[in-house]
Design a protein around this motif. Structure first.
Motif, short mmCIF file in Angstrom:
data_model
loop_
_atom_site.label_atom_id
_atom_site.label_comp_id
_atom_site.label_asym_id
_atom_site.label_seq_id
_atom_site.Cartn_x
_atom_site.Cartn_y
_atom_site.Cartn_z
N ILE B 32 -12.38 1.07 -40.82
CA ILE B 32 -12.26 2.53 -40.82
C ILE B 32 -12.06 2.93 -42.28
O ILE B 32 -11.05 2.58 -42.90
CB ILE B 32 -11.11 2.99 -39.92
CG1 ILE B 32 -11.41 2.56 -38.47
CG2 ILE B 32 -10.92 4.51 -40.02
CD1 ILE B 32 -10.27 2.81 -37.50
N VAL B 33 -13.05 3.60 -42.83
CA VAL B 33 -13.12 3.77 -44.28
C VAL B 33 -12.73 5.19 -44.71
O VAL B 33 -13.19 6.17 -44.13
CB VAL B 33 -14.54 3.43 -44.79
CG1 VAL B 33 -14.60 3.47 -46.31
CG2 VAL B 33 -15.01 2.08 -44.27
N SER B 114 -21.27 9.40 -39.82
CA SER B 114 -21.27 8.10 -39.11
C SER B 114 -22.69 7.66 -38.80
O SER B 114 -23.02 6.49 -38.94
CB SER B 114 -20.51 8.13 -37.78
OG SER B 114 -19.67 9.19 -37.65
N GLN B 115 -23.52 8.61 -38.38
CA GLN B 115 -24.91 8.24 -38.06
C GLN B 115 -25.63 7.74 -39.30
O GLN B 115 -26.33 6.73 -39.27
CB GLN B 115 -25.65 9.46 -37.48
CG GLN B 115 -25.19 9.81 -36.07
CD GLN B 115 -25.69 11.17 -35.60
OE1 GLN B 115 -26.03 12.04 -36.41
NE2 GLN B 115 -25.74 11.37 -34.29
N MET B 133 -13.65 7.53 -41.70
CA MET B 133 -12.45 8.00 -40.99
C MET B 133 -12.74 9.28 -40.21
O MET B 133 -12.19 9.51 -39.16
CB MET B 133 -11.29 8.22 -41.98
CG MET B 133 -11.50 9.39 -42.93
SD MET B 133 -10.18 9.53 -44.18
CE MET B 133 -10.32 11.26 -44.64
N THR B 134 -13.64 10.10 -40.76
CA THR B 134 -14.01 11.36 -40.12
C THR B 134 -15.41 11.74 -40.53
O THR B 134 -15.88 11.33 -41.60
CB THR B 134 -13.02 12.49 -40.51
OG1 THR B 134 -13.44 13.72 -39.89
CG2 THR B 134 -12.99 12.72 -42.01
N ASP B 135 -16.09 12.52 -39.68
CA ASP B 135 -17.40 13.05 -40.05
C ASP B 135 -17.25 14.40 -40.76
O ASP B 135 -18.24 14.95 -41.25
CB ASP B 135 -18.28 13.23 -38.81
CG ASP B 135 -18.90 11.90 -38.37
OD1 ASP B 135 -19.00 10.99 -39.22
OD2 ASP B 135 -19.30 11.80 -37.20
N ALA B 182 -13.77 10.18 -36.66
CA ALA B 182 -15.20 10.01 -36.37
C ALA B 182 -15.37 9.25 -35.06
O ALA B 182 -14.46 8.52 -34.64
CB ALA B 182 -15.87 9.25 -37.52
N PRO B 183 -16.52 9.43 -34.42
CA PRO B 183 -16.78 8.68 -33.18
C PRO B 183 -16.60 7.18 -33.42
O PRO B 183 -17.08 6.66 -34.42
CB PRO B 183 -18.25 9.00 -32.87
CG PRO B 183 -18.51 10.29 -33.56
CD PRO B 183 -17.66 10.28 -34.79
#
Lengths: 325, 325
Positions: B32-33, B114-115, B133-135, B182-183
């Motif tokens: 998880i970056v 993420s995609q 960590m989040t989009d 993020a997913p």
């Protein structure tokens, strides 16, 4: 002579502008540059003709290729290929990319293409005012027969990816109906002492400029004479693959054929005069019978002197025509 | 051991992940970056930590600099400087730029970070699942005293342009309140057998991940133990300028200080265990008295073997803690 206006595309037009600048260093020269070749690729806005003119006049052009930057590297493009990008056929050099990044960033922040062009020219100092034909997005697109079947492609894809080697079904300037001349275009044409059509591709460089709504009428009613230089010498294009393009669209690939394509101003076209190469001297009478004053002079811009002489010849041809109007 | 989750920043975390991959090649490892260092620069989205991890694990990192691409050239950046771009302080290599172009193009077309990360990883095949960590866009920003006066700057500007040498007044994670994990983040943490905090900067790499709404609660209630590796050895950061940053914010620059900053899970923090370097063995008891199991092992990731051994040590520390929960 106070104001010279040149309608131009990229490579040949850029070289011609160098000659014009050398011939008239103290005259206001305005280049109205084709933007129908422009495209978004990898998320950046590329303006091939504006950049060719800017780099050529600013001393940054690659002297061999005649497009893109000198001392160029291609590392970003190589990586884009490794990412499997479908647009990696487009030749995007690393130095060149910086121009597109600056331009795209400004455009996204709301600047117009003319404003960004002015800004980029603050660095390059081309000595000629560069004005895009329009600030609106226009795209020359072609329906072509590729080995994979019929395909609707951007001109750059036809030109670079398919090397102008695939049959053309049709060509259009997408977005042209709603395009307006960029700020400065109308004023430049109205205030011109002479208007010159550079030896640029008639179909993909000059015709799109003329297709911007209002431009033909503007040229027809301009006080200044309009003279052009043939991009075709002895039935072939000096550089590049224009022959394929013209032939592929069913046009006659000749100096006279291009003159007739642009048409005499007296007959609803845009030309008062047309320069052909000495090799095409035999077509002068044909062109003149179409209502366009013609003269045969050396058209090859092989060095600075011949390029400058060609610019002088164009102005020379215009001089008596100015008197006529 | 089926599922290992690592919370990580860039350089040190990337190296640590290499060790984890070598130690457990057949285990599903999810990183998880941190994305709070990300920024738009020259119109492209740069994700320093994601890229450092991706390039390191994919074999494309510059082995000397430890960021950016191997065999890099800097021609686009040089030109951006010549255009007078105010953001030319940012180190944008030509090869690296391709990654940002692909990413930015996808983001503009509506893809999530993420995609795009998954897509970029199809080329790099890092062998570890990389999840931002989040989009949502988050930016670590600092108010600093520059020679020109007080200035509100992005972390990258503080880090690169000011080389972490200007006094800090405050730091914030802009946009964090409205960011969501993020997913994949929640599923990874919930399904983890062990959660490891990589030896990354506590303030600008780990803390932003923990500051994503829901993350602290998620870690506190996770079934798996959470163990961390100190990024500080003997009062200094192994690489880079983290000491300045920590000191500048008034935090104690020590292995124990960072452990206390993250806090014991039993006391509302996130850690069950903490690895310090053998040079800091003297602080083990202090850390344990804060409710965090501690052990002193060699932390320098000087070669592949020591890096792999460190990953094993982290899992070793976690093993009995898993039993406790």
């Amino acid at each position: 002579m106070q104001n010279i206006v040149v309608l131009t595309g990229g490579v040949g037009g850029a070289r011609f502008l160098e000659g014009m600048r050398a011939a008239h260093p103290d005259t206001q020269i305005t280049a109205i540059v084709n933007t129908a070749d422009d495209l978004w690729v990898f998320g950046v806005r590329v303006c091939p003709d504006l950049d060719s003119v800017m780099y050529t006049l600013g001393g940054g052009i690659d002297p061999e290729r005649r497009w893109g930057r000198q001392d160029e590297t291609w590392n970003a493009r190589g990586e884009l290929e490794r990412y499997g990008e479908p647009e990696a056929w487009f030749g995007l050099g690393d130095r060149d990319l910086a121009t597109h990044l600056v331009r795209s960033d400004r455009l996204r922040r709301g600047a117009t293409l003319s404003q960004v062009t002015d800004e980029l020219c603050e660095r390059w100092r081309p000595g000629i005012r560069l004005v895009p034909m329009t600030d609106d997005e226009v795209a020359t697109r072609l329906v072509v027969d590729t080995p994979e079947g019929e395909s609707d492609v951007h001109f750059q894809e036809y030109w670079i990816r398919y090397r102008a080697q695939v049959p053309i079904r049709s060509l259009r300037y997408e977005g042209i109906e709603s395009a307006a001349p960029a700020p400065g275009v109308i004023e430049a044409v109205e205030g011109a002492d002479v208007i010159v059509v550079a030896p640029s591709n008639p179909i993909v460089s000059i015709a799109p400029i003329l297709a911007v709504p209002g431009m033909r009428e503007l040229l027809r009613t301009a006080a200044a004479p309009v003279v052009g230089v043939s991009p075709i010498i002895a039935g072939g294009h000096v550089r590049g693959m224009a022959d394929q393009l013209l032939g592929g669209l069913g046009l006659e690939v000749s100096a006279a054929g291009v003159a007739e394509f642009h048409g005499a101003r007296s007959g609803g076209g845009v030309l008062d005069g047309w320069l052909v190469d000495t090799a095409d001297a035999g077509t002068v009478s044909r062109i003149e019978s179409a209502g366009i004053a013609a003269r045969a002079v050396p058209l090859y811009m092989s060095d600075d002197d011949t390029t400058r002489a060609l610019a002088e010849d164009a102005l020379e041809l215009a001089r008596p025509l100015a008197g006529e109007r």
